[in-house]
Design a protein around this motif. Sequence first.
Motif, PDB file in Angstrom:
ATOM      1  N   GLY A 234      98.312  24.146  95.967  1.00 26.88           N
ATOM      2  CA  GLY A 234      98.818  23.261  97.574  1.00 26.88           C
ATOM      3  C   GLY A 234      99.751  23.284  97.577  1.00 26.88           C
ATOM      4  N   LEU A 235     100.744  22.730  97.018  1.00 25.17           N
ATOM      5  CA  LEU A 235     101.864  21.595  97.062  1.00 25.17           C
ATOM      6  C   LEU A 235     102.841  22.557  96.625  1.00 25.17           C
ATOM      7  CD1 LEU A 235     100.369  18.258  95.391  1.00 25.17           C
ATOM      8  CD2 LEU A 235     100.376  19.035  97.410  1.00 25.17           C
ATOM      9  N   VAL A 236     103.941  21.889  97.800  1.00 23.19           N
ATOM     10  CA  VAL A 236     105.564  22.814  96.989  1.00 23.19           C
ATOM     11  C   VAL A 236     105.913  21.523  96.692  1.00 23.19           C
ATOM     12  CG1 VAL A 236     106.612  23.496  99.084  1.00 23.19           C
ATOM     13  CG2 VAL A 236     104.698  23.447  99.963  1.00 23.19           C
ATOM     14  N   ALA A 237     107.502  22.084  96.180  1.00 25.06           N
ATOM     15  CA  ALA A 237     108.244  20.833  95.524  1.00 25.06           C
ATOM     16  C   ALA A 237     109.432  21.319  96.594  1.00 25.06           C
ATOM     17  CB  ALA A 237     108.660  22.668  94.467  1.00 25.06           C
TER      18      ALA A 237
ATOM     19  N   LEU B  71     114.670  11.463 106.814  1.00 26.84           N
ATOM     20  CA  LEU B  71     115.509  12.921 107.554  1.00 26.84           C
ATOM     21  C   LEU B  71     113.730  13.217 107.686  1.00 26.84           C
ATOM     22  CD1 LEU B  71     117.168  15.637 107.752  1.00 26.84           C
ATOM     23  CD2 LEU B  71     116.719  15.497 105.039  1.00 26.84           C
ATOM     24  N   ARG B  72     113.503  14.362 108.878  1.00 30.12           N
ATOM     25  CA  ARG B  72     112.512  14.742 109.182  1.00 30.12           C
ATOM     26  C   ARG B  72     112.779  16.390 108.370  1.00 30.12           C
ATOM     27  NH1 ARG B  72     109.057  13.475 112.804  1.00 30.12           N
ATOM     28  NH2 ARG B  72     108.560  15.586 113.142  1.00 30.12           N
ATOM     29  N   PHE B  73     111.815  16.206 107.336  1.00 26.11           N
ATOM     30  CA  PHE B  73     111.826  17.604 106.496  1.00 26.11           C
ATOM     31  C   PHE B  73     110.875  18.450 106.444  1.00 26.11           C
ATOM     32  CE2 PHE B  73     111.988  19.937 102.150  1.00 26.11           C
ATOM     33  CZ  PHE B  73     113.964  19.617 102.281  1.00 26.11           C
ATOM     34  N   LEU B  74     110.888  19.476 107.174  1.00 22.34           N
ATOM     35  CA  LEU B  74     109.754  20.328 106.954  1.00 22.34           C
ATOM     36  C   LEU B  74     109.260  21.156 105.977  1.00 22.34           C
ATOM     37  CD1 LEU B  74     107.769  21.922 108.615  1.00 22.34           C
ATOM     38  CD2 LEU B  74     109.741  24.137 108.961  1.00 22.34           C
ATOM     39  N   VAL B  75     108.196  20.812 105.058  1.00 22.99           N
ATOM     40  CA  VAL B  75     107.872  21.306 103.995  1.00 22.99           C
ATOM     41  C   VAL B  75     107.496  22.840 104.119  1.00 22.99           C
ATOM     42  CG1 VAL B  75     106.232  21.406 101.458  1.00 22.99           C
ATOM     43  CG2 VAL B  75     108.289  19.306 102.684  1.00 22.99           C
TER      44      VAL B  75
ATOM     45  N   TYR C 283     110.174  28.490 102.578  1.00 20.73           N
ATOM     46  CA  TYR C 283     111.496  27.755 102.178  1.00 20.73           C
ATOM     47  C   TYR C 283     111.669  27.022 100.973  1.00 20.73           C
ATOM     48  CZ  TYR C 283     110.872  29.205 106.794  1.00 20.73           C
ATOM     49  OH  TYR C 283     110.366  29.402 108.344  1.00 20.73           O
ATOM     50  N   THR C 284     113.264  27.745 100.410  1.00 19.54           N
ATOM     51  CA  THR C 284     112.875  26.589  99.604  1.00 19.54           C
ATOM     52  C   THR C 284     113.859  25.108  99.638  1.00 19.54           C
ATOM     53  OG1 THR C 284     114.094  28.846  98.060  1.00 19.54           O
ATOM     54  CG2 THR C 284     115.656  26.115  97.125  1.00 19.54           C
ATOM     55  N   SER C 285     113.156  24.266  99.041  1.00 23.09           N
ATOM     56  CA  SER C 285     113.396  22.841  99.674  1.00 23.09           C
ATOM     57  C   SER C 285     113.951  21.758  98.708  1.00 23.09           C
ATOM     58  CB  SER C 285     111.672  22.136  99.793  1.00 23.09           C
ATOM     59  OG  SER C 285     110.955  23.155 100.702  1.00 23.09           O
ATOM     60  N   PHE C 286     115.680  21.472  98.891  1.00 23.61           N
ATOM     61  CA  PHE C 286     116.211  20.435  98.385  1.00 23.61           C
ATOM     62  C   PHE C 286     117.098  20.026  99.609  1.00 23.61           C
ATOM     63  CE2 PHE C 286     116.268  24.316  95.676  1.00 23.61           C
ATOM     64  CZ  PHE C 286     116.110  24.038  94.319  1.00 23.61           C
ATOM     65  N   ALA C 287     117.113  18.118  98.628  1.00 26.42           N
ATOM     66  CA  ALA C 287     117.559  17.555 100.252  1.00 26.42           C
ATOM     67  C   ALA C 287     118.555  17.164  99.082  1.00 26.42           C
ATOM     68  CB  ALA C 287     116.930  16.704 100.721  1.00 26.42           C
ATOM     69  N   SER C 288     120.041  16.848  99.205  1.00 22.85           N
ATOM     70  CA  SER C 288     121.461  15.943  98.837  1.00 22.85           C
ATOM     71  C   SER C 288     121.112  15.201  99.389  1.00 22.85           C
ATOM     72  CB  SER C 288     122.825  16.801  99.559  1.00 22.85           C
ATOM     73  OG  SER C 288     123.492  16.713  98.349  1.00 22.85           O
TER      74      SER C 288
ATOM     75  N   PRO D  58     120.572  23.927 101.451  1.00 22.45           N
ATOM     76  CA  PRO D  58     120.360  25.507 100.362  1.00 22.45           C
ATOM     77  C   PRO D  58     120.445  25.728  99.230  1.00 22.45           C
ATOM     78  CG  PRO D  58     122.479  26.055 101.807  1.00 22.45           C
ATOM     79  CD  PRO D  58     121.563  24.428 102.204  1.00 22.45           C
ATOM     80  N   HIS D  59     120.118  26.241  98.164  1.00 20.52           N
ATOM     81  CA  HIS D  59     120.255  25.724  97.261  1.00 20.52           C
ATOM     82  C   HIS D  59     120.833  27.368  96.338  1.00 20.52           C
ATOM     83  CE1 HIS D  59     119.259  26.599  92.711  1.00 20.52           C
ATOM     84  NE2 HIS D  59     119.448  25.048  93.142  1.00 20.52           N
TER      85      HIS D  59
END
Length: 134
Positions: A43-46, A105-109, A113-118, A133-134
């Motif tokens: 149930g966890l998202v990368a 950064l408020r980050f919706l997981v 969606y592909t989840s990347f932060a820079s 985006p990836h």
Amino acid sequence: MALSLFMCLTLGGCAEERAAAAPFKPVPAARILKPGYTTPGEGLVAVDVRRERTGNVIVKFRDAPVYLDGERVTDLMDGEHVTFYLKPGVHRIGVSTQFDPVVELRFLVDARYTSFASVTFDKDHRIGIRRVPH
């Protein structure tokens, strides 16, 4: 004029090609302060947080502490990344340096969606973080 144009075209054809981008290196396990966030689970998202490479020596060797929902989890060095495994929902991912306050950064997981932060530095050498985006 024709000779100048010929020289530009000739030299331009011999210009050095850009080097292929090197892959991001994972943060060494010894620098993970909260290993529970970096362990996959049901149930966890990368969510991948990467620190972009820079040639700027003023910021290249600064460590960048990374915070997750207010807890310091690790430090990122130039060209490194860390993958967090998070429950769906809104999380706060923050970064700082010894010279900068924490920037969050408020980050919706969401698994859809592909989840990347820079993590980057601006022209004034201040740290920042954004979703990419990836």
